[in-house]
Design a protein around this motif. Sequence first.
Motif, PDB file in Angstrom:
ATOM      1  N   GLY A 102       0.810  -1.213   0.000  1.00  0.00           N
ATOM      2  CA  GLY A 102       0.000   0.000   0.000  1.00  0.00           C
ATOM      3  C   GLY A 102       0.843   1.263   0.000  1.00  0.00           C
ATOM      4  O   GLY A 102       0.516   2.243  -0.694  1.00  0.00           O
ATOM      5  N   ALA A 103       1.935   1.264   0.775  1.00  0.00           N
ATOM      6  CA  ALA A 103       2.807   2.437   0.830  1.00  0.00           C
ATOM      7  C   ALA A 103       3.444   2.710  -0.530  1.00  0.00           C
ATOM      8  O   ALA A 103       3.539   3.870  -0.961  1.00  0.00           O
ATOM      9  CB  ALA A 103       3.883   2.230   1.888  1.00  0.00           C
ATOM     10  N   LEU A 104       3.855   1.648  -1.221  1.00  0.00           N
ATOM     11  CA  LEU A 104       4.465   1.825  -2.538  1.00  0.00           C
ATOM     12  C   LEU A 104       3.452   2.346  -3.551  1.00  0.00           C
ATOM     13  O   LEU A 104       3.787   3.146  -4.436  1.00  0.00           O
ATOM     14  CB  LEU A 104       5.081   0.510  -3.018  1.00  0.00           C
ATOM     15  CG  LEU A 104       6.295   0.021  -2.218  1.00  0.00           C
ATOM     16  CD1 LEU A 104       6.764  -1.334  -2.749  1.00  0.00           C
ATOM     17  CD2 LEU A 104       7.432   1.035  -2.281  1.00  0.00           C
ATOM     18  N   GLN A 105       2.204   1.918  -3.425  1.00  0.00           N
ATOM     19  CA  GLN A 105       1.168   2.426  -4.318  1.00  0.00           C
ATOM     20  C   GLN A 105       0.909   3.908  -4.082  1.00  0.00           C
ATOM     21  O   GLN A 105       0.694   4.677  -5.028  1.00  0.00           O
ATOM     22  CB  GLN A 105      -0.109   1.605  -4.133  1.00  0.00           C
ATOM     23  CG  GLN A 105       0.006   0.179  -4.646  1.00  0.00           C
ATOM     24  CD  GLN A 105      -1.131  -0.720  -4.203  1.00  0.00           C
ATOM     25  OE1 GLN A 105      -2.057  -0.275  -3.522  1.00  0.00           O
ATOM     26  NE2 GLN A 105      -1.069  -1.986  -4.566  1.00  0.00           N
ATOM     27  N   THR A 106       0.954   4.316  -2.810  1.00  0.00           N
ATOM     28  CA  THR A 106       0.781   5.738  -2.489  1.00  0.00           C
ATOM     29  C   THR A 106       1.914   6.566  -3.071  1.00  0.00           C
ATOM     30  O   THR A 106       1.694   7.650  -3.643  1.00  0.00           O
ATOM     31  CB  THR A 106       0.715   5.930  -0.966  1.00  0.00           C
ATOM     32  OG1 THR A 106      -0.409   5.212  -0.449  1.00  0.00           O
ATOM     33  CG2 THR A 106       0.578   7.400  -0.605  1.00  0.00           C
ATOM     34  N   LEU A 107       3.143   6.074  -2.943  1.00  0.00           N
ATOM     35  CA  LEU A 107       4.289   6.787  -3.499  1.00  0.00           C
ATOM     36  C   LEU A 107       4.208   6.871  -5.017  1.00  0.00           C
ATOM     37  O   LEU A 107       4.558   7.890  -5.618  1.00  0.00           O
ATOM     38  CB  LEU A 107       5.583   6.079  -3.087  1.00  0.00           C
ATOM     39  CG  LEU A 107       6.061   6.411  -1.686  1.00  0.00           C
ATOM     40  CD1 LEU A 107       7.064   5.375  -1.203  1.00  0.00           C
ATOM     41  CD2 LEU A 107       6.693   7.794  -1.661  1.00  0.00           C
ATOM     42  N   THR A 108       3.744   5.798  -5.629  1.00  0.00           N
ATOM     43  CA  THR A 108       3.599   5.783  -7.082  1.00  0.00           C
ATOM     44  C   THR A 108       2.679   6.914  -7.537  1.00  0.00           C
ATOM     45  O   THR A 108       2.970   7.636  -8.499  1.00  0.00           O
ATOM     46  CB  THR A 108       3.042   4.430  -7.544  1.00  0.00           C
ATOM     47  OG1 THR A 108       3.947   3.386  -7.147  1.00  0.00           O
ATOM     48  CG2 THR A 108       2.878   4.381  -9.056  1.00  0.00           C
ATOM     49  N   LYS A 109       1.571   7.090  -6.823  1.00  0.00           N
ATOM     50  CA  LYS A 109       0.639   8.176  -7.161  1.00  0.00           C
ATOM     51  C   LYS A 109       1.287   9.535  -6.960  1.00  0.00           C
ATOM     52  O   LYS A 109       1.039  10.480  -7.724  1.00  0.00           O
ATOM     53  CB  LYS A 109      -0.622   8.040  -6.316  1.00  0.00           C
ATOM     54  CG  LYS A 109      -1.467   6.816  -6.666  1.00  0.00           C
ATOM     55  CD  LYS A 109      -2.694   6.712  -5.767  1.00  0.00           C
ATOM     56  CE  LYS A 109      -3.516   5.472  -6.113  1.00  0.00           C
ATOM     57  NZ  LYS A 109      -4.690   5.316  -5.210  1.00  0.00           N
ATOM     58  N   ALA A 110       2.124   9.656  -5.932  1.00  0.00           N
ATOM     59  CA  ALA A 110       2.796  10.936  -5.686  1.00  0.00           C
ATOM     60  C   ALA A 110       3.727  11.294  -6.838  1.00  0.00           C
ATOM     61  O   ALA A 110       3.857  12.479  -7.196  1.00  0.00           O
ATOM     62  CB  ALA A 110       3.580  10.866  -4.382  1.00  0.00           C
TER      63      ALA A 110
END
Length: 513
Positions: A340-348
Motif C-alpha cells: 500500500g505504501a508503494l502504491q501511495t508513493l507511485t501516485k505521488a
Amino acid sequence: MGNLRGLMQTRLAVAALAVLSSIALLSTACVASGAPPAVGNPGDSSELLWLKAVRGQQAGIYDSAGRQVLLRGTNFNHLGDYFSTDPSLPTVATLDETDWADAAAQGMNVVRLVTNWSAWEPVRDQIDLSYLARVRAAVTAANAHGIYVVIDMHQDAWSKFVFTPAEEICPAGTSHQIGWDGAPSWATMTDGYPTCTPGGRENSPAVRAAWENFYKNAGGVRDELAQLWGFIATEFAEDAGVAGFDLLNEPGYGFDQSITLVGLAQFYAAAIAEIRAAELEVNSAGGSALGHVVFFEPTVNGPFVATEFSADPNLVFAPHNYGESIIGGGIPGFLELITGALQTLTKAYGTTSWIGEYGTFNNDQATGTAYMSRFNRLDDRNPGAGGTWWQWEQQCGDPHNANGAYPPSAEWLASQQQTCTEAPRMNTPCTARSYPRAMPGRLTSVVAEPCGGAVTVTGRTSAPSTAVLWFQSDSAVAPTVTGTGIGGSNAVQSRGGWRVTVEVSGDYKINLA
C-alpha cells in the motif's frame, strides 16, 4: 575499448536542450498530456512493439498499438561482475539458449538484465566494447523468444572493490565486509574509512563514504555514470525490444541524508538528460529513436527521491518489495502495508509502478507457495506495469551465497564446491502464472489464480483492437474464452502454456479457463 569522452562530446553540448526538448521527442505517443497512444489493431502479431510510459490519471506502460502492457518476468544476473570469494567458486552461471526458452515457457515477457558499471567502464572514459556485445547478444536472444529487456545498472554495497581483507581483524562490534558489485575501482572513493561493518553491508563506513562522494559528484564521478547512460541509450536507441533503462539498483546512502537525496535527484536528472540527448542525436542523424522508458528506484533503505526531480513523461517508479521476505518477516500484514505504501508513493510521482525485485527465499515449498500466492493476489489487485522476481539463477560464488560466511572457512568452501552446478536455478514457486500481456485501451481489473490457470480481465477501449493474454497450463486442450465485448479469439500453444489473442471493443471482459 571505445573512448567514452569522444563519444559523448556532442551529447554533452545538447544535454541542457534535451531536458526542454524531451516532450517534443515523445509527442508521437501523446505521453506529455498524460494520454496513452491512439488504439490501433496489431492483430495476432507477436512482434515486440515499442513501449512508452504515461504519467497522470492513466499512468501505465503502453505499446505503439495503444495497449496497456504488463511486463512480468525475472532478473538475469549472468552478465554481473561480482566480488569473488574464492577463485574456485564461479560467481555467475552461463547464459544460454536454455535460459531464454525456459523463461518463455513460464510466460515471461520481460527480463531485468543485471549489468555493472565496473564491466561497462573498467577504465575511466573507456567502454568495454566486448561487454557491450554481450549485452546486445542477450537483448537479441531475449527478443527472439518474445521477451523484452530492461537494462539494469546494478550495484550492491557500492562495489566489489569495497571489502575487508580476509586477514584483517575487525574491531569488536564489527565484522568483515564482503565485496559485492557495482562501480569500477577508479570510481570508488572511500577516503580511508574502515571497511569493517557494524551492521549490514550498507553500514560499512567505507561503503557510505563511497556513496557520499558519488552524491557530491567528487571528481565528476556522478556525471561519469550519467554519461555512460547516454552511451547506452545511443547504442540501443532504435531497439523496440529494449523496454527501458533502470538507472541505478537500490541506491545506497552516504553520511548525510540530505546530501544523499539531493545528489540522487541530481544524478537521475542528469542521466535522463543524457538519455534524451542521445536519442535526439540519433534522430538528428536520420534515426528513429522514439524514447525509451526510464525506471527509477528509491534508496535501498527507504528514503525517497523528491517527486519533482524530473518532468520527463516517460518515467516509471521501480521499487522493490520484499515485505515479509527480507524485511518485516515477523510482522503480520507487513506485506500489505509495504504494498500500500508503494502504491501511495507511485501516485505521488504521477507514474505507474514496476516492481523490479520481489520474492521469497524460504526453503519450505509450502510456505514459499503460500507467500508467493499472497504476493501475486496483491499484485493483481493493482498490477501497475508488472515486475520481475529475484532471481533466475544464483551461482555458488555469488556474494548472496557467501554473505555471512566471509571470510570463508575451509569447510564452507568444500561444501560449496560440492554443491556448485552450472544451472543453479532458484527454487521460487508460483513464478509461472496467467496474466494479460497487452490490453487495448485501459486495463481496469485482473483476477487470476496465483500459480497458473484461470484468469479474468476487464478493460475499456475507444476502438476495436486485439488483446493478448498468457494462459499458464500444461494441458493440450486450449483454454475456453468467454466474456463480453469480445469477438473472435485464437489460442496458440507453446511449451508451458497458451498465447491467447482476443478481439475486443468498448467495455470488455475476458475469461480464460
